[in-house]
Design an enzyme around this catalytic site. Structure first.
Site, mmCIF file in Angstrom:
data_model
loop_
_atom_site.group_PDB
_atom_site.id
_atom_site.type_symbol
_atom_site.label_atom_id
_atom_site.label_comp_id
_atom_site.label_asym_id
_atom_site.label_seq_id
_atom_site.Cartn_x
_atom_site.Cartn_y
_atom_site.Cartn_z
ATOM 1 N N SER A 1 0.832 -1.208 0.000
ATOM 2 C CA SER A 1 0.000 0.000 0.000
ATOM 3 C C SER A 1 0.872 1.265 0.000
ATOM 4 C CB SER A 1 -0.958 -0.040 1.197
ATOM 5 O OG SER A 1 -1.940 0.961 1.087
ATOM 6 N N ASP B 1 -9.914 -4.539 -4.768
ATOM 7 C CA ASP B 1 -9.359 -3.572 -3.816
ATOM 8 C C ASP B 1 -10.287 -2.361 -3.750
ATOM 9 O OD1 ASP B 1 -7.883 -1.671 -2.379
ATOM 10 O OD2 ASP B 1 -5.978 -2.342 -3.224
ATOM 11 N N HIS C 1 -7.597 -5.374 -0.708
ATOM 12 C CA HIS C 1 -6.495 -4.437 -0.495
ATOM 13 C C HIS C 1 -5.349 -5.039 0.304
ATOM 14 C CE1 HIS C 1 -4.374 -0.684 -0.191
ATOM 15 N NE2 HIS C 1 -4.369 -0.762 1.124
#
Length: 309
Positions: A156, A253, A283
């Site tokens: 991320s 996601d 995600h």
């Protein structure tokens, strides 16, 4: 040039997973598009199934002059080493970080994971931190604690920091693996809000983002944080990274859209870039098959880099 892998794995054992993984590959080049069916390369080493660390590495603290101490865990081993970079408000104790330590230990390669300033077990106040703060953390760890060439694995926001570190330390960065890479995303997402919503946030000095990953149900970013983050955006121009890059993203996601990874792939200068899209991936990419794919990807890169030497 980059390749796009649309990957869906049947539920088989770890060893069978590696041998039977098939992916439809779309290869993009300046001359056009063509489609081909490809089967994953079977490496000499088959990763183990990961159910958690049996023996964790020792928790240590890195002392820096006039800066908060950084908590980290490190195992020594062969090059290239692997460095894991967590996401926003995350820490080094997640499933992916721990699975990678077990993997690197089994192969005999060095591994480093740590908590950013204000996160996990590191010192500092989270609310006072910026993207620039965490970038400095990453560069410090690369300079002082990572021995030799490294494969950076960023999750991320860690994927964004991974890119910034690779630009700043090309001599230490031999390959990149981004997982749900969120390059520039906090900045671009804020800028796409309706004008009246942005003005309300600026008046309040904070932007609240609903998230199921936050204990409070939302992440609250100060406008000052967002303004500082603009200084570290990378997607407006070609990204001067030439090492192999692998970008794994889930099509489901809901936090960071998969097209961010596509934008990164289009902008990096490296001739060796693959985008791997998980049909059912979310995600955090923390399901068993997600982690197997991550490990497979890193194992393949280690083999590639070792062969090149």
């Amino acid at each position: 040039m980059f390749s796009l892998w649309l990957q869906q794995t049947s539920k088989v054992g770890c060893r069978g997973w590696r041998n039977s993984m098939a992916a439809a590959v779309l290869t993009h080049s300046w001359r056009g598009l063509y489609q081909t069916l490809s089967y994953g390369r079977v490496a000499s080493y088959l990763p183990l199934c990961y159910t958690g660390l049996r023996h964790k590495s020792t928790l240590q603290y890195a002392s820096r002059p006039n800066l908060p101490k950084l908590a980290y865990r490190k195992i020594k081993g062969k090059s290239p080493g692997v460095v894991f970079l967590p996401g926003y408000a995350s820490n080094m104790s997640g499933q992916k970080a721990e699975a990678l330590e077990e993997f690197c230990k089994s192969l005999g390669h060095s591994y480093l994971r740590f908590d950013y300033t204000g996160c996990g077990q590191s010192e500092g106040v989270f609310a006072d931190c910026t993207v620039g703060t965490w970038k400095k953390d990453v560069l410090y760890m690369l300079d002082e604690l990572a021995d030799g060439p490294q494969i950076l694995v960023g999750s991320s926001m860690g994927g964004w920091l991974m890119l910034l570190a690779a630009i700043a330390r090309p001599e230490k960065t031999k390959a990149l693996v981004g997982i749900s890479t969120a390059a520039d995303y906090l900045v671009t997402a804020f800028k796409t809000l309706p004008i009246e919503v942005r003005k309300e946030c600026e008046d309040k000095g904070v932007w609240s983002i609903p998230s199921k990953h936050s204990e409070d149900g939302a992440y609250r970013l100060s406008v000052d944080f967002l303004r500082e983050a603009e200084n570290h955006c990378v997607l407006q121009s070609p990204i001067p990274i030439t090492c192999p890059v692998r970008l794994i993203h889930g099509l489901k996601d809901e936090d960071v859209p998969w097209h961010i990874s596509m934008q990164v792939a289009e902008r990096v200068l490296s001739p060796d870039v693959d985008v791997i899209l998980r049909r059912h991936g979310q995600h955090r990419m923390a399901e068993k098959d997600d982690i197997k794919l991550m490990v497979y990807t890193i194992d393949d890169l280690i083999d590639k880099l070792t062969t090149m030497v």
